[in-house]
Design an enzyme around this catalytic site. Structure first.
Site, short mmCIF file in Angstrom:
data_model
loop_
_atom_site.label_atom_id
_atom_site.label_comp_id
_atom_site.label_asym_id
_atom_site.label_seq_id
_atom_site.Cartn_x
_atom_site.Cartn_y
_atom_site.Cartn_z
N LYS A 177 70.80 21.95 -28.58
CA LYS A 177 70.48 21.60 -27.19
C LYS A 177 69.32 20.60 -27.15
O LYS A 177 69.37 19.61 -26.43
CB LYS A 177 70.09 22.86 -26.41
CG LYS A 177 69.48 22.58 -25.06
CD LYS A 177 69.11 23.84 -24.32
CE LYS A 177 67.64 24.17 -24.37
NZ LYS A 177 66.72 23.22 -23.73
N ASN A 178 68.28 20.87 -27.95
CA ASN A 178 67.08 20.05 -27.88
C ASN A 178 67.21 18.72 -28.61
O ASN A 178 66.25 17.96 -28.70
CB ASN A 178 65.88 20.83 -28.42
CG ASN A 178 65.43 21.90 -27.44
OD1 ASN A 178 65.91 21.96 -26.32
ND2 ASN A 178 64.52 22.75 -27.89
N ASP A 222 60.38 28.59 -29.40
CA ASP A 222 61.68 28.98 -28.84
C ASP A 222 62.33 30.13 -29.62
O ASP A 222 63.41 30.60 -29.26
CB ASP A 222 62.64 27.79 -28.81
CG ASP A 222 62.22 26.75 -27.76
OD1 ASP A 222 61.25 26.99 -27.03
OD2 ASP A 222 62.88 25.69 -27.69
N ARG A 274 63.88 19.97 -17.05
CA ARG A 274 62.64 19.30 -17.40
C ARG A 274 62.88 18.06 -18.25
O ARG A 274 62.14 17.08 -18.19
CB ARG A 274 61.77 20.29 -18.17
CG ARG A 274 60.35 19.95 -18.13
CD ARG A 274 59.55 20.86 -18.99
NE ARG A 274 58.66 20.07 -19.82
CZ ARG A 274 57.56 19.49 -19.37
NH1 ARG A 274 57.21 19.64 -18.13
NH2 ARG A 274 56.81 18.77 -20.17
N ASP A 298 58.22 25.35 -14.61
CA ASP A 298 59.48 26.05 -14.78
C ASP A 298 59.21 27.45 -15.29
O ASP A 298 58.08 27.94 -15.23
CB ASP A 298 60.43 25.28 -15.70
CG ASP A 298 59.87 25.15 -17.10
OD1 ASP A 298 58.81 25.75 -17.38
OD2 ASP A 298 60.49 24.49 -17.92
#
Ligand code: UD1
Length: 429
Positions: A22-23, A305, A92, A116
């Site tokens: 994802k990142n 994370d 973000r 967030d």
């Protein structure tokens, strides 16, 4: 509302694959904006954040098509430079649109991402860096309006902290700026390196990517590219920790164990056996984990994370662990939910004292962010009885199909629409 419902007590066994990170993929979708033409990304996970960013890109004028882990994007010559508030509010990563749009078009309008689920999360380093490159930025009714009528100018930017996002924003901006740039105290995350590889395929001239000093020679001679997104180290780490807490044995394929060096070292210290191979790793959990201290830090430190998932593992350890969170003030929000399951965790400022308990007990809990959700699932895997986890939309942002993957490893887990009758039946409430 859909919830994840699971019954604990099954040691996980078998093999699970992970897809692209994802990142990495979000940034690589955004970086295509610097160059018109047909870009392709492969190994793309079908997660909610990718779908949401596809909508943003389409709003800007980019045609996107995701099928069978392949994402095709056609970036037009002329396009909108205004990101829509309703689409970027929850994401973000949308701040990363600024660099590419300003460098290519000399203008951009991007709503300022607010705080967030992880806290305030300022963007000052992004803005200061772009200003040093000649951008004029002002906040107009919540929207960042950027102008660089004569394009961006290469320069040296020193970051006060190795921010992943600021490094990526400035890399994308500098690739097309006039002259040479340097990013000092750049982030060194593998996702930065992967973005560098994709940009190089597009014709960008970078050196030192993956080190604290990145040098970039600006060029407008760019072309679209095809790139395979690096594997998701957070998903791989999550499955390793899921295997570990259950005392099972899980093989994770499609991953890069070198990207998880610190996290695997800590799992070993907790009593796990870890085997590493090319593109795979295997974790066998102990009967009960041992206590381990860790502190989250920029790469190659322990990844923030993976902090909540590791605390879930340590919540049933034989001793007391001390955790220090150095990245986000809102990271500990999951602790109250783990406590409802019987975990004994005391937090103060950026520290948590985790006193291992012998067992957890299932109950309804709520995910407050992606990784908090993953941690609650991991805790539920060993809890007595049934655990139901709400806030599944957070988990969907980062995991393509957590329920499918864990049930493939033997977990008794399902997704279910829940109403009060279901809750009464499951929990006697
Ligand atoms: C990225 C990841 C996120 C991960 C984080 C750290 C994506 C989409 N997200 O987020 O999952 O947790 O890296 O590995 O890739 N900061 C400032 N000012 C700024 C920028 C950051 O003060 O201008 C602070 C942040 O509040 C935070 C720290 O710096 O405390 C690190 O943030 P950063 O590395 O920028 O994380 P992101 O890129 O937002």
């Amino acid at each position: 509302m859909s919830e994840i419902v699971l019954e604990g007590g099954v040691p996980l066994r078998g093999s699970v694959g992970v897809l692209g990170a994802k990142n990495a993929v979000l940034q690589q979708m955004i970086s295509t904006l610097i160059c018109p033409g047909w870009h392709r990304l492969s190994n793309v996970p079908d997660i909610a954040d990718v779908r949401a960013l596809m909508e943003v890109m389409e709003h800007l004028g980019v045609r996107c098509d995701l099928a069978d882990k392949e994402l095709a994007m056609v970036v037009p010559e002329r396009m909108s430079v205004e990101a829509p508030l309703e689409l970027v509010r929850s994401m973000r990563a949308s701040i990363l649109l600024l660099g590419p749009l300003l460098t290519r078009f000399g203008e951009a309008k991007v709503p300022l991402p607010g705080g967030d689920d992880l806290g305030a999360r300022p963007v000052d380093m992004h803005l200061n860096g772009l200003r040093q490159m000649g951008a004029e930025l002002e906040l107009v009714h919540g929207v960042l309006v950027g102008r660089a009528p004569r394009g961006l100018e290469g320069t040296e930017v020193e970051l006060p902290f190795p921010s992943v996002g600021a490094t990526q924003n400035l890399m994308m901006a500098a690739v097309m700026a006039r002259g040479d740039s340097a990013i000092i105290n750049a982030a060194r995350e593998p996702e930065i390196e992967d973005l560098g590889v994709q940009l190089e395929k597009m014709g960008a001239r970078l050196s030192g990517v993956g080190s604290p000093i990145i040098r970039i020679v600006g060029t407008r001679n760019l072309r679209p590219a095809a790139h395979r997104v690096m594997s998701d180290r957070i998903a791989a780490g999550t499955y390793a920790m899921a295997g570990a807490i259950t005392g099972g044995e899980v093989t994770i394929t499609g991953c890069e164990p070198a990207h998880l060096r610190m996290e695997l070292t800590k799992l070993e210290a907790a009593g796990c056996e870890v085997e590493r191979g090319e593109g795979w790793l295997r974790v066998a959990g102990p009967h009960r984990p041992e206590a381990v201290d860790f502190a989250t830090l920029p790469y190659p430190g322990f990844h923030t994370d993976l902090h909540p998932q590791m605390v879930a593992v340590l919540s049933v350890a034989t001793g007391t662990s001390v955790i220090t969170e150095n990245l986000y003030d809102g990271r500990f929000r999951y602790v109250g939910e783990l406590a409802r399951m019987g975990a004994d965790i005391y937090t103060e400022w950026q520290h948590a004292i985790v006193r291992g308990v012998e067992s957890l007990s299932g109950c309804p809990v709520m995910a407050t962010d992606i990784r908090a959700g993953a941690a609650l699932v991991i805790a539920g895997l060993v809890a007595d009885g049934v655990t139901s986890i709400g806030g599944v939309e957070h988990i969907d942002r980062g995991y393509a199909d957590l329920v499918h993957d864990l049930s493939g490893l033997g977990a008794r887990i399902r997704r279910q629409d829940m109403n009060n009758d279901d809750r009464t039946r499951l929990f006697g409430w």
